[in-house]
Design an enzyme around this catalytic site. Structure first.
Site, PDB file in Angstrom:
ATOM      1  N   GLU A 179       0.885  -1.177   0.000  1.00 20.36           N
ATOM      2  CA  GLU A 179       0.000   0.000   0.000  1.00 20.36           C
ATOM      3  C   GLU A 179       0.913   1.214   0.000  1.00 20.36           C
ATOM      4  O   GLU A 179       1.562   1.507   1.011  1.00 20.36           O
ATOM      5  CB  GLU A 179      -0.896  -0.002   1.243  1.00 20.36           C
ATOM      6  CG  GLU A 179      -1.795  -1.230   1.375  1.00 20.36           C
ATOM      7  CD  GLU A 179      -2.917  -1.272   0.355  1.00 20.36           C
ATOM      8  OE1 GLU A 179      -3.185  -0.237  -0.289  1.00 20.36           O
ATOM      9  OE2 GLU A 179      -3.508  -2.347   0.176  1.00 20.36           O
ATOM     10  N   CYS A 236      -2.419   8.957   3.191  1.00 25.24           N
ATOM     11  CA  CYS A 236      -2.123   8.426   1.848  1.00 25.24           C
ATOM     12  C   CYS A 236      -3.196   8.838   0.868  1.00 25.24           C
ATOM     13  O   CYS A 236      -2.913   9.120  -0.290  1.00 25.24           O
ATOM     14  CB  CYS A 236      -1.988   6.908   1.899  1.00 25.24           C
ATOM     15  SG  CYS A 236      -3.393   6.089   2.666  1.00 25.24           S
TER      16      CYS A 236
HETATM   17  P1  NAP Z   1       8.602   4.791   4.328  1.00 22.60           P
HETATM   18  O1  NAP Z   1       9.755   5.674   4.481  1.00 22.60           O
HETATM   19  O2  NAP Z   1       8.490   3.991   3.087  1.00 22.60           O
HETATM   20  O3  NAP Z   1       8.611   3.833   5.606  1.00 22.60           O
HETATM   21  C1  NAP Z   1       7.577   2.903   5.841  1.00 22.60           C
HETATM   22  C2  NAP Z   1       8.091   1.799   6.731  1.00 22.60           C
HETATM   23  O4  NAP Z   1       9.101   1.074   6.034  1.00 22.60           O
HETATM   24  C3  NAP Z   1       8.732   2.297   8.021  1.00 22.60           C
HETATM   25  O5  NAP Z   1       8.411   1.410   9.058  1.00 22.60           O
HETATM   26  C4  NAP Z   1      10.212   2.236   7.692  1.00 22.60           C
HETATM   27  O6  NAP Z   1      11.040   2.100   8.823  1.00 22.60           O
HETATM   28  C5  NAP Z   1      10.263   0.983   6.848  1.00 22.60           C
HETATM   29  N1  NAP Z   1      11.438   0.887   5.977  1.00 22.60           N
HETATM   30  C6  NAP Z   1      12.197   1.884   5.489  1.00 22.60           C
HETATM   31  N2  NAP Z   1      13.202   1.381   4.735  1.00 22.60           N
HETATM   32  C7  NAP Z   1      13.078   0.032   4.756  1.00 22.60           C
HETATM   33  C8  NAP Z   1      13.799  -1.044   4.168  1.00 22.60           C
HETATM   34  N3  NAP Z   1      14.871  -0.853   3.409  1.00 22.60           N
HETATM   35  N4  NAP Z   1      13.388  -2.298   4.417  1.00 22.60           N
HETATM   36  C9  NAP Z   1      12.285  -2.529   5.155  1.00 22.60           C
HETATM   37  N5  NAP Z   1      11.562  -1.543   5.744  1.00 22.60           N
HETATM   38  C10 NAP Z   1      11.943  -0.281   5.535  1.00 22.60           C
HETATM   39  O7  NAP Z   1       7.213   5.583   4.442  1.00 22.60           O
HETATM   40  P2  NAP Z   1       6.800   6.645   5.555  1.00 22.60           P
HETATM   41  O8  NAP Z   1       7.539   7.903   5.284  1.00 22.60           O
HETATM   42  O9  NAP Z   1       6.866   6.029   6.903  1.00 22.60           O
HETATM   43  O10 NAP Z   1       5.248   6.844   5.236  1.00 22.60           O
HETATM   44  C11 NAP Z   1       4.754   7.759   4.326  1.00 22.60           C
HETATM   45  C12 NAP Z   1       4.408   7.081   3.011  1.00 22.60           C
HETATM   46  O11 NAP Z   1       3.474   6.023   3.251  1.00 22.60           O
HETATM   47  C13 NAP Z   1       3.704   8.002   2.037  1.00 22.60           C
HETATM   48  O12 NAP Z   1       4.214   7.777   0.749  1.00 22.60           O
HETATM   49  C14 NAP Z   1       2.256   7.562   2.104  1.00 22.60           C
HETATM   50  O13 NAP Z   1       1.496   7.833   0.951  1.00 22.60           O
HETATM   51  C15 NAP Z   1       2.410   6.101   2.328  1.00 22.60           C
HETATM   52  N6  NAP Z   1       1.195   5.528   2.904  1.00 22.60           N
HETATM   53  C16 NAP Z   1       0.416   4.740   2.118  1.00 22.60           C
HETATM   54  C17 NAP Z   1      -0.773   4.231   2.621  1.00 22.60           C
HETATM   55  C18 NAP Z   1      -1.668   3.367   1.767  1.00 22.60           C
HETATM   56  O14 NAP Z   1      -2.545   2.724   2.323  1.00 22.60           O
HETATM   57  N7  NAP Z   1      -1.496   3.332   0.454  1.00 22.60           N
HETATM   58  C19 NAP Z   1      -1.134   4.512   3.932  1.00 22.60           C
HETATM   59  C20 NAP Z   1      -0.313   5.314   4.710  1.00 22.60           C
HETATM   60  C21 NAP Z   1       0.862   5.816   4.185  1.00 22.60           C
HETATM   61  P3  NAP Z   1      11.752   3.375   9.508  1.00 22.60           P
HETATM   62  O15 NAP Z   1      10.676   4.231  10.022  1.00 22.60           O
HETATM   63  O16 NAP Z   1      12.595   2.767  10.558  1.00 22.60           O
HETATM   64  O17 NAP Z   1      12.541   4.050   8.423  1.00 22.60           O
END
Ligand code: NAP
Length: 515
Positions: free
Chosen positions: A250, A284
């Protein structure tokens, strides 16, 4: 108070060998917790513990698991004030935005407890093939074992624990890795599940940097549900592909709203302001760009600017205190600034807001822009902040073309006087969800799937598929009454082959009966 740079540094410090995770309140800059941070070995040990606990959890059946999840619902409601405070403290969101997370999760606990027995029951079909005459044909669902859930910081409950609920109901144990910025509410969910009697290792929270803990989960769990950025999602999909790990993703959005000339502009403006700016625009399915037909453009902009100007921003606290809270992630504040700078350089006008607030905490003013076009980042890349760019269009056709001119396709809104007309437009949009005369409401329709098209994701949550994805399938065919051999068994013979030939012609040899 931590400056943006210090918060950057602190977040980065968790990406190395650091063994603790510091959690800040973005509205005050104060550190509110320091938790142990796992390394790879510790994460793998957690998955082992979850795997050992899973058979006992599965053996409880839907009834036993459902009863415990309903007890968890009561726990969540009884502890709502504490959970709301934790959500506000770690994320910077207002009371009401935190309350919405409680509403969703409490609802989801009962919803999945009720639906799981139906949507994961054996599916019996009458076989149509003459080769299977008299056979029992069943599709079965079986839990994967350990499901990994990796979540973002913008909805520390809904997009973290919320996605663990159907996985648990399906009979899996879950290891949840929340975002490093917001781990505390997931810890509360772990506490709550234990308090109501869920065995300790059935739901475990793995805190630590994504590159270490998240990556270890991808290497160890039996199925992965990820919510986060498109960039990280793609990286995880590549890693998961190496071991053919089933994943659902997602990801990000750039959701359009279309306002047609005859729309109820008062409702459209209220929905645009809330849909773009609730949770500080860090949703999101936030409305990230608005296209308004010329005839409605000026009155719509005037209403939006007036409403945004009246929003109260500040540190969250009691109910009804503020409308917009803090920006949770320092990186996000930088990105919002960059998108605004780029838009203004290319000719956009900031009608209201437009800058970071000086003083304590990380706040960005709710901002409305006009004079925008598709040469600007703010119309093409996810901003994920309190911004509302509005573009004038000459026709419905142009609005649809621009709405679809995106690499992403998560959600969309269409406003028109005639709901049937708006629905017709919504059906032309390339987005995994669309809503007519409303904003963001799709997320509450748990009966039907929601997920992204294009780069907004793979798979979906909610609906049957939202729980069936957490299960392996087994195709079971049972032969009860049978001869010693089938027509198609060895040895192949002229007689049997001729009979099969006759069957092919008799059964399938006709074309359409219409002519
Ligand atoms: P993110 O940077 O992609 O991080 C999401 C999760 O992934 C965090 O727990 C992060 O851990 C972890 N992560 C980061 N690098 C990783 C890796 N190499 N391997 C495994 N896990 C890893 O996203 P975010 O900034 O937290 O969230 C914002 C984004 O989420 C936006 O783009 C938003 O649109 C999207 N979102 C989508 C939905 C949907 O339902 N489509 C819902 C909510 C949010 P750390 O925090 O430790 O870096």
């Amino acid at each position: 108070m931590a400056t943006t740079e210090q918060r950057h540094e602190q977040h980065r410090s968790t990406a190395g060998p650091a063994r603790t995770l510091k959690v800040d309140n973005p509205a005050t800059g104060a550190q509110i917790a320091e938790l142990p941070s796992l390394d790879r070995k510790g994460t793998l040990e957690l998955v082992d513990r979850a795997r050992a606990a899973q058979p006992e959890w599965d053996a409880l059946g839907f009834r036993g698991r459902g009863a415990l999840l309903r007890d968890m619902r009561r726990w969540l409601v009884q502890n709502r004030k504490r959970v709301i405070r934790t959500l506000s403290d770690e994320n910077g969101k207002p009371y009401e935005d935190a309350q919405l997370e409680i509403f969703y999760c409490a609802d989801a606990l009962g919803f999945w407890a009720k639906k799981a027995p139906k949507w994961l029951a054996d599916e019996h079909e009458r076989p149509h093939s003459p080769l299977l005459l008299g056979r029992k044909v069943v599709n079965r669902y079986l839990p994967y074992g350990v499901v990994g859930v990796i979540g973002p910081w913008n909805y520390p409950l809904i997009n973290n624990f919320g996605d663990a609920i159907p996985a648990l109901m399906a009979g899996n144990s879950v290891v949840l890795k929340p975002a490093s910025l917001t781990p505390l509410s997931s810890m509360l969910m772990q506490e709550g599940l234990r308090a109501v009697g869920v065995p300790d290792d059935v739901f475990l929270v793995a805190n630590g940097p994504g590159g270490t803990v998240g990556s270890a989960l991808v290497d160890a769990v039996d199925m992965l549900h990820f919510t986060g950025s498109t960039e990280v999602g793609k990286r995880l999909a590549e890693q998961a592909a190496r071991r053919l790990l089933p994943v659902t993703l997602e990801l990000g959005g750039k959701d359009p709203m279309i306002v047609l000339r005859d729309a109820n502009l008062e409702r459209a403006a209220n929905a645009a302001v809330w849909g773009a700016l609730q949770n500080g625009g860090q949703t999101c399915i936030s409305i990230e760009r608005v296209y308004v037909e010329s005839e409605a453009y000026e009155p719509f902009v005037a209403k939006v600017v007036e409403k945004v100007g009246r929003l109260r921003q500040g540190a969250p606290g009691a109910a009804g205190k503020v409308d917009i809270g803090a920006v949770t992630s320092p990186e996000q504040a930088d990105l919002v600034e960059e998108h605004l700078r780029d838009a203004v350089e290319r000719g956009a006008t900031i009608e209201v807001g437009g800058k970071r607030r000086a003083g304590t905490g990380l706040f960005f003013e709710p901002t409305v822009l006009t004079g925008v076009d598709h040469s600007m980042k703010i119309m093409r890349e996810e901003t994920f902040g309190p911004t509302l760019p509005i573009m004038r269009v000459d026709s419905e056709e142009e609005a649809v073309r621009l709405a679809n001119d995106s690499d992403m396709g998560l959600d969309a809104s269409v406003f028109a006087k005639d709901p049937a007309h708006a629905e017709h437009v919504a059906r032309r949009l390339q987005s995994g969800a669309a809503v007519v005369n409303d904003a963001l409401a799709n997320y509450f329709a748990m009966e039907i799937p929601i997920g992204g098209m294009k780069e907004s994701g793979v798979g979906a949550r909610h609906g049957r598929i939202g729980i069936q994805k957490y299960a392996k399938r087994q195709n079971l065919v049972v032969t009860r009454f049978a001869l010693n051999r089938e027509l198609y068994y060895f040895p192949y013979s002229k007689g049997a082959t001729k009979l099969t030939e006759w069957l092919i012609v008799a059964l399938f040899g006709r074309g359409s009966r219409r002519r």
